[in-house]
Design an enzyme around this catalytic site. Structure first.
Site, mmCIF file in Angstrom:
data_model
loop_
_atom_site.group_PDB
_atom_site.id
_atom_site.type_symbol
_atom_site.label_atom_id
_atom_site.label_comp_id
_atom_site.label_asym_id
_atom_site.label_seq_id
_atom_site.Cartn_x
_atom_site.Cartn_y
_atom_site.Cartn_z
ATOM 1 N N GLU A 151 0.847 -1.196 0.000
ATOM 2 C CA GLU A 151 0.000 0.000 0.000
ATOM 3 C C GLU A 151 0.884 1.247 0.000
ATOM 4 O O GLU A 151 2.012 1.236 0.497
ATOM 5 C CB GLU A 151 -0.929 -0.009 1.218
ATOM 6 C CG GLU A 151 -0.257 -0.201 2.566
ATOM 7 C CD GLU A 151 0.295 1.073 3.165
ATOM 8 O OE1 GLU A 151 -0.146 2.149 2.725
ATOM 9 O OE2 GLU A 151 1.155 0.981 4.048
ATOM 10 N N ARG A 154 -1.304 7.705 2.229
ATOM 11 C CA ARG A 154 -0.929 8.780 3.147
ATOM 12 C C ARG A 154 -2.043 8.971 4.162
ATOM 13 O O ARG A 154 -3.212 9.125 3.788
ATOM 14 C CB ARG A 154 -0.728 10.088 2.392
ATOM 15 C CG ARG A 154 0.432 10.102 1.400
ATOM 16 C CD ARG A 154 0.346 11.351 0.543
ATOM 17 N NE ARG A 154 -0.899 11.365 -0.237
ATOM 18 C CZ ARG A 154 -1.423 12.462 -0.787
ATOM 19 N NH1 ARG A 154 -0.819 13.623 -0.638
ATOM 20 N NH2 ARG A 154 -2.546 12.394 -1.497
ATOM 21 N N PHE A 252 7.728 16.668 0.116
ATOM 22 C CA PHE A 252 8.599 16.162 1.189
ATOM 23 C C PHE A 252 9.877 16.986 1.333
ATOM 24 O O PHE A 252 10.881 16.494 1.845
ATOM 25 C CB PHE A 252 8.935 14.678 0.971
ATOM 26 C CG PHE A 252 7.754 13.782 1.180
ATOM 27 C CD1 PHE A 252 7.499 13.208 2.409
ATOM 28 C CD2 PHE A 252 6.871 13.528 0.140
ATOM 29 C CE1 PHE A 252 6.390 12.399 2.615
ATOM 30 C CE2 PHE A 252 5.759 12.731 0.327
ATOM 31 C CZ PHE A 252 5.520 12.161 1.571
ATOM 32 N N LEU A 253 9.815 18.241 0.919
ATOM 33 C CA LEU A 253 10.930 19.154 1.118
ATOM 34 C C LEU A 253 10.531 20.291 2.067
ATOM 35 O O LEU A 253 10.901 21.444 1.880
ATOM 36 C CB LEU A 253 11.405 19.729 -0.216
ATOM 37 C CG LEU A 253 12.182 18.775 -1.132
ATOM 38 C CD1 LEU A 253 12.568 19.478 -2.431
ATOM 39 C CD2 LEU A 253 13.435 18.239 -0.438
ATOM 40 N N HIS A 254 9.769 19.968 3.091
ATOM 41 C CA HIS A 254 9.326 20.954 4.071
ATOM 42 C C HIS A 254 10.068 20.706 5.384
ATOM 43 O O HIS A 254 9.867 19.686 6.043
ATOM 44 C CB HIS A 254 7.816 20.872 4.277
ATOM 45 C CG HIS A 254 7.031 21.046 2.996
ATOM 46 N ND1 HIS A 254 6.950 22.254 2.344
ATOM 47 C CD2 HIS A 254 6.339 20.169 2.242
ATOM 48 C CE1 HIS A 254 6.227 22.113 1.246
ATOM 49 N NE2 HIS A 254 5.837 20.853 1.160
ATOM 50 N N ALA A 255 10.917 21.623 5.748
ATOM 51 C CA ALA A 255 11.705 21.460 6.970
ATOM 52 C C ALA A 255 10.792 21.456 8.187
ATOM 53 O O ALA A 255 9.770 22.147 8.228
ATOM 54 C CB ALA A 255 12.722 22.588 7.079
ATOM 55 N N CYS A 263 4.745 4.473 9.487
ATOM 56 C CA CYS A 263 5.479 3.884 8.356
ATOM 57 C C CYS A 263 6.959 4.238 8.326
ATOM 58 O O CYS A 263 7.819 3.372 8.453
ATOM 59 C CB CYS A 263 4.823 4.303 7.042
ATOM 60 S SG CYS A 263 3.156 3.657 6.815
#
Length: 435
Positions: A151, A154, A252-255, A263
Site C-alpha cells: 500500500e 498517506r 517532502f521538502l518541508h523542513a 510507516c
C-alpha cells in the site's frame, strides 16, 4: 469478486472499504470483538477524513461486512488480503512478522478452493517466499498463490490515494495471481492508472525503497535547514528553488521537527536490518534514521534556546501533537520526544490537538490538555507549533499575544514564516530561517 481482509487497522480498513466501493464483496476480519462491534455501529477505530461515510454507504449497500469469524468470511473468497501490523522488533529494528504468519496459519486451515493470498502489510523482501513455503506444507499447490500488493496510503488522504493512486504495484509469480489482481483493480484500469506487475521480491523492495526515499528527502531538507540558519539563508526559498526542478520535485521538502507515524520510522529501520542480513549495508538510509532521531532532540533544544536557555518553571503552550495533520495517529510523533524533554527541563505543558488528544493522553504524562487552542496560551511564556493543522494557520495573533505572559513563538512547521509575527509583539523562531 468476494474478498476477505484480515486486519481492521489503518491499511486493512481503508483498503477493504475502498475495494467495496469498487463493487467487490468484502468482509473485514479482526480478532478484536469490540472493534468489530464498533465498526458495525459505524464507529471508526481511526480518524481518516471521509472514511465513516464511505463505510456506511458500502455497509448499507451490502458490499462491506465486519466479522470475527474468519472461517465464515473466507467462504467463496477468491482473495485474502493480509493487513496486520508489522511493528519494529525490539532489539534489532527488524519487522516483527508474528502477526502475519499467525494470520497465514489460521487462513490456511479454511482454504478449500483456489485462493490468492495477498500481503498488504509492509513486509521485508523474501517474506512472500517464506509464506509460500509455509503454505506449501499445509496445502496442495493448486489451492493457492501468494502475491505482494503493497500500500502507498498517506494518512489524512488515504481514500484519495486508494481510489486515484499514482500506481498500483502487484508482485506475482503465476498467471492465476496476475488475473485475480487485474480483475480486482479493473476499475483503475479504466482510469488508466499504471498497474506495475513484477515478481514478489521486487514488489516488496519497492515499498521499502519508496518510504526510505521520501524519508531521505525529509532528513535532507532538515539538515539543509540547519545550514540555512547558520549561513543566513532561507530554507523555504531553498526548497522552492530545488523543488521546481522536475528531477527533484517539491514534495517532502518541508523542513520541520522530523518524520514520525506508522510507516517511515519502522520501515527505514526494517530496511536497514534486512539489508544487513543480506550483507548489503545501506549507509544512506542508516544516516537518514540517525538524522531523524537527532532532529527530535534538537527541536526541544531549539525551544529552550528561544526561551532564553532555561524553561524551568515556565508554561509552554503546544499546538499539535499528532505526527501530521488530518490524523489521530501519535505513533513516533515528534511531540513524544519534544514534550518530555521540555518537562525534564522544568517546563509545564498545556496542549491542544484537533483529533489526537485521546491517544496523546495515553502517551504523555503531566500534560494539561485543552479543547481549543487559545486556552492553552493563557499566561504562557511560549507558544510552540508542532503540527500544521489548518486551524492553526490563521490564529488571531493579537489575541494570542494578549493571553500570553511572554511573546515567544516557536514555529516548528514554518506556517507563520511569512506572516511577520513580530508585528503582533512576538519574538519569532522558525526552522531554517537564517535570512
Amino acid at each position: 469478486m468476494k474478498i476477505t481482509v484480515i486486519g481492521t487497522g489503518y491499511v486493512g480498513l481503508v483498503s477493504g472499504t475502498c475495494f467495496s466501493e469498487f463493487g467487490h464483496e468484502v468482509t473485514c476480519v479482526d480478532k478484536d470483538a469490540s472493534k468489530i462491534k464498533a465498526l458495525e455501529n459505524n464507529i471508526m477505530p481511526i480518524y481518516e477524513p471521509g472514511l465513516d461515510s464511505l463505510v456506511a454507504r458500502n455497509v448499507e449497500a451490502g458490499r462491506l461486512n465486519f466479522s470475527t469469524d474468519l472461517k465464515t468470511a473466507m467462504q467463496d473468497a477468491k482473495a485474502i488480503f493480509i493487513a496486520v501490523g508489522t511493528p519494529s522488533r525490539r532489539g534489532d529494528g527488524h519487522a516483527d512478522l508474528q502477526y502475519v504468519f499467525a494470520a497465514i496459519e489460521e487462513a490456511a486451515s479454511y482454504i478449500e478452493d483456489y485462493t490468492l493470498v495477498v500481503t498488504k502489510s509492509t513486509v521485508p523482501v523474501g517474506t512472500g517466499a517464506r509464506i509460500k513455503a509455509r503454505l506449501s506444507e499445509l496445502l496442495p499447490a493448486e489451492k493457492f498463490d501468494v502475491a505482494s500488493n503493497p500500500e502507498f496510503l498517506r494518512e489524512g488522504a488515504a481514500i484519495e490515494d486508494f481510489m486515484r493512486p499514482d500506481r498500483v504495484v502487484c508482485g506475482v509469480d503465476s498467471e492465476r495471481a496476475h488475473d485475480v489482481l487485474r480483475e480486482l483493480y479493473r476499475p483503475l484500469y479504466l482510469n488508466e492508472t499504471p498497474i506495475v506487475f513484477t515478481n514478489r521480491e521486487t514488489a516488496e523492495v519497492i515499498k521499502y525503497a519508496a518510504n526510505a526515499f521520501l524519508a531521505t528527502k525529509i532528513s535532507f531538507i532538515n539538515e539543509i535547514a540547519d545550514l540555512c540558519e547558520a549561513a543566513g539563508a532561507d530554507v523555504q526559498e531553498v526548497s522552492k528553488g530545488i523543488g521546481l526542478d522536475n528531477r527533484i520535485g517539491s514534495k517532502f521538502l518541508h523542513a520541520g521537527p522530523g518524520y514520525g507515524g506508522s510507516c517511515f520510522p519502522k520501515d527505514t529501520r526494517a530496511l536497514v536490518s534486512t539489508a544487513d542480513q543480506y550483507g548489503v549495508p545501506l549507509k544512506i538510509v542508516r544516516s537518514v534514521v540517525e538524522v531523524n532521531e537527532e532532529r527530535k532532540r534538537a527541536m526541544a533544544a531549539k525551544v529552550i534556546k528561544a526561551c532564553g536557555g532555561d524553561v524551568a518553571g515556565k508554561r509552554i503552550a503546544v499546538l499539535g501533537l499528532t505526527f501530521k495533520p488530518n490524523t489521530d495517529d501519535m505513533r513516533e510523533s515528534p511531540s513524544l520526544d519534544i514534550i518530555p524533554t521540555l518537562q525534564e527541563a522544568g517546563a509545564t505543558i498545556h496542549a491542544h490537538d484537533p483529533k489526537g488528544t485521546e491517544e496523546a493522553e495515553k502517551l504523555l504524562k503531566d500534560v494539561t490538555f485543552h479543547n481549543e487552542p487559545y486556552s492553552t496560551m493563557q499566561d504562557a511564556d511560549a507558544l510552540v507549533i508542532l503540527t500544521e493543522w489548518n486551524q492553526y494557520r490563521a490564529l488571531d495573533l493579537d489575541r494570542a499575544r494578549k493571553l500570553m505572559k511572554d511573546g515567544i513563538l516557536v514555529d516548528l512547521r514554518n506556517i507563520y514564516a511569512k506572516a511577520s509575527p513580530d508585528k503582533h509583539g512576538f519574538t519569532y523562531t522558525g526552522i531554517g530561517r537564517g535570512a
